[in-house]
Design an enzyme around this catalytic site. Structure first.
Site, PDB file in Angstrom:
ATOM      1  N   ASP A  86       3.895 -14.283  12.001  1.00 23.11           N
ATOM      2  CA  ASP A  86       2.560 -14.716  11.577  1.00 23.11           C
ATOM      3  C   ASP A  86       1.577 -13.552  11.757  1.00 23.11           C
ATOM      4  O   ASP A  86       1.098 -13.294  12.855  1.00 23.11           O
ATOM      5  CB  ASP A  86       2.164 -15.926  12.448  1.00 23.11           C
ATOM      6  CG  ASP A  86       0.793 -16.469  12.114  1.00 23.11           C
ATOM      7  OD1 ASP A  86       0.036 -15.805  11.375  1.00 23.11           O
ATOM      8  OD2 ASP A  86       0.471 -17.563  12.605  1.00 23.11           O
ATOM      9  N   LYS A 138      -7.600  -0.789  11.427  1.00 26.11           N
ATOM     10  CA  LYS A 138      -6.962  -1.247  10.182  1.00 26.11           C
ATOM     11  C   LYS A 138      -5.757  -0.367   9.882  1.00 26.11           C
ATOM     12  O   LYS A 138      -4.704  -0.841   9.441  1.00 26.11           O
ATOM     13  CB  LYS A 138      -7.984  -1.222   9.036  1.00 26.11           C
ATOM     14  CG  LYS A 138      -7.509  -1.903   7.762  1.00 26.11           C
ATOM     15  CD  LYS A 138      -6.711  -1.017   6.828  1.00 26.11           C
ATOM     16  CE  LYS A 138      -6.323  -1.752   5.555  1.00 26.11           C
ATOM     17  NZ  LYS A 138      -5.539  -0.929   4.626  1.00 26.11           N
ATOM     18  N   GLU A 189       0.820  -1.220   0.000  1.00 31.63           N
ATOM     19  CA  GLU A 189       0.000   0.000   0.000  1.00 31.63           C
ATOM     20  C   GLU A 189       0.852   1.268   0.000  1.00 31.63           C
ATOM     21  O   GLU A 189       1.668   1.471   0.910  1.00 31.63           O
ATOM     22  CB  GLU A 189      -0.930  -0.018   1.224  1.00 31.63           C
ATOM     23  CG  GLU A 189      -1.892   1.153   1.241  1.00 31.63           C
ATOM     24  CD  GLU A 189      -2.976   1.019   2.309  1.00 31.63           C
ATOM     25  OE1 GLU A 189      -3.388  -0.110   2.626  1.00 31.63           O
ATOM     26  OE2 GLU A 189      -3.413   2.059   2.831  1.00 31.63           O
TER      27      GLU A 189
HETATM   28  C1  MEV Z   1      -6.163   2.860   4.842  1.00 28.97           C
HETATM   29  O1  MEV Z   1      -5.375   1.737   4.512  1.00 28.97           O
HETATM   30  C2  MEV Z   1      -6.157   3.110   6.339  1.00 28.97           C
HETATM   31  C3  MEV Z   1      -7.078   4.239   6.817  1.00 28.97           C
HETATM   32  O2  MEV Z   1      -8.402   4.007   6.349  1.00 28.97           O
HETATM   33  C4  MEV Z   1      -7.020   4.242   8.323  1.00 28.97           C
HETATM   34  C5  MEV Z   1      -8.029   5.177   8.977  1.00 28.97           C
HETATM   35  O3  MEV Z   1      -9.070   5.480   8.367  1.00 28.97           O
HETATM   36  O4  MEV Z   1      -7.772   5.543  10.133  1.00 28.97           O
HETATM   37  C6  MEV Z   1      -6.648   5.561   6.251  1.00 28.97           C
END
Ligand code: MEV
Length: 426
Positions: A281, A265, A81
């Protein structure tokens, strides 16, 4: 490692960057070679999993500027990413102004679970196990002499009763095991399998599952940072605006699981990238993180953001961190070995402290962008390069096509193809 600040790293060639790392962390040509080649051959891969047909590569980048517990560290990150490595590096730079990241870990305690079914009297069986706890722990402790030599081994035994389940009541025995510098799955699973006959003899039941729990809530890593409010200002945003924007963004994740999932995430963007770079892992880490995020019965943010008495921004992150440096892929994958060497970590806990700090940095990068200019601006130029490559651009044309798309604010494959056609005169 003297410093994790390497000016102009972004503009260097790949070879120059690798040379910088070699100088900074005394890496050898084989270490650097592991990164050039991706680390393992198809033949080596054939010994790692089944039905191997080849290899699948991901980019490996280096996050700069990190200072964890007063020590500079260059952080390897493996992921596909765009913006993640740049985001972590930039936040680590801001955090330096407040002393970097302060991180701690608990002892590396993992939990092994034994499910005991067909027990006539659950309460009686539970107490019978507790009566023999010392004996059971001694048995579990003797299973792995190497781990014991390094100070690990069985630490505790806990018995839980589940009265209502689709099959009625059963017992669950938790074996708490100090796995030192291992991830621990093998040691714990072996110990559970070994104890099972003894538990059956004591309870008259049948030990069904014997397996490690990925909710590693006895093996926690914590990181904290303080960012001077002045350091947060940029463009037309004051430091106070950025700080309050980050805190309000955190508040959203604190109360709403839909937002918390995305917020977490973002943390995992940083965490997983280092976990993968070191051959650990990442599914285990993901499972533990999200299960921990719901530990109070409500899925919420793993991090917190607020301010201190001087108005500085304060961030914290706390999560399970079951990573190792001695076994599994970390041991057999030369690129993972080089990653561990680059960071100079000597224990799994030191690695966990770096990883949780990167998670906190990554979270701040996302919240800062979301709370100010939005996420797309930063993403745009790298995304545009990927679209340009997908449209068939190579060499200098990648940058040219991408730059034009960003200027036009149209980042689409059809537009990339048109620009490419006009630039290459075809
Ligand atoms: C994208 O990979 C991660 C975000 O969506 C995290 C967030 O919204 O805090 C930008």
């Amino acid at each position: 490692m003297t410093t994790s600040r390497i000016s102009g790293f972004y503009n260097m060639t790949l070879d120059e960057r690798r040379q910088k790392l070699a100088d900074a962390a005394a890496l050898t040509p084989p270490d650097l070679g592991a990164w050039t080649s991706g680390g393992i051959s198809a033949d080596a891969a054939d010994h790692m999993i089944e039905n191997v047909i080849g290899l699948h590569s991901l980019p490996l980048g280096i996050a700069l500027n990190f200072m964890v517990n007063g020590k500079d560290v260059l952080v390897p990150m493996t992921l596909e990413e765009p913006s993640v490595v740049a985001g972590a590096s930039f936040m680590a730079k801001l955090a330096r102004a407040g002393g970097g990241y302060q991180a701690t870990t608990t002892d590396p305690l993992m939990i092994g679970q034994m499910q005991v079914i067909n027990v006539t009297n659950l309460n009686e069986a539970k107490l019978k196990i507790y009566e023999k706890k010392a004996e059971l722990l001694a048995e579990a402790d003797s299973i792995d002499p190497i781990l014991k030599k390094f100070g690990g081994g069985a630490r505790d035994l806990e018995v839980r009763i589940f009265n209502d389940s689709p099959i009625g009541g059963f017992l669950v025995v938790h074996l708490i095991y100090d796995v030192r510098d291992a991830m621990g799955a093998n040691a714990v699973n072996t110990a559970c399998e070994r104890l099972a006959p003894k538990i059956e003899a004591l309870t008259g039941g049948k030990v069904h599952l014997r397996i490690l729990s990925n909710l590693a809530d006895r093996r926690i890593a914590r990181a904290r940072c303080t960012i001077p409010v002045k350091a947060l200002a940029f463009d037309n945003f004051s430091g106070e605006q950025v700080r309050d924007g980050i805190i309000a963004a955190y508040a959203f994740a604190a109360v709403d699981p839909y937002r918390a999932a995305t917020h977490n995430k973002g943390i995992m963007n940083g965490v997983d990238a280092v976990v993968i770079a070191t051959g650990n892992d990442w599914r285990a880490i993901e499972a533990g993180a999200h299960a921990y995020a719901v530990k109070n019965g409500h899925y919420t943010s793993l991090s917190t953001w607020g301010k201190d008495s001087e108005g500085n921004l304060v961030g914290t992150l706390e999560m399970p961190m079951a990573v190792g440096i001695v076994g599994g892929a970390t041991k057999v994958h030369p690129a993972a070995q080089a990653a561990v060497k680059l960071m100079g970590v000597k224990t799994a806990n030191e690695l966990a402290e770096i990883i949780v700090s990167v998670g906190l940095a990554q979270n701040m990068a996302a919240l800062r962008a979301l709370a100010t200019e939005g996420i797309q601006r930063g993403h745009m130029s790298l995304h545009a390069r990927q679209v340009a490559i997908a449209a068939g651009a190579s060499g200098d044309l990648v940058e040219k096509v991408a730059t034009q798309m960003v200027a036009e604010k149209v980042v689409r494959i059809d537009r990339a193809e048109e620009i490419l056609k006009s630039l290459s005169g075809k």
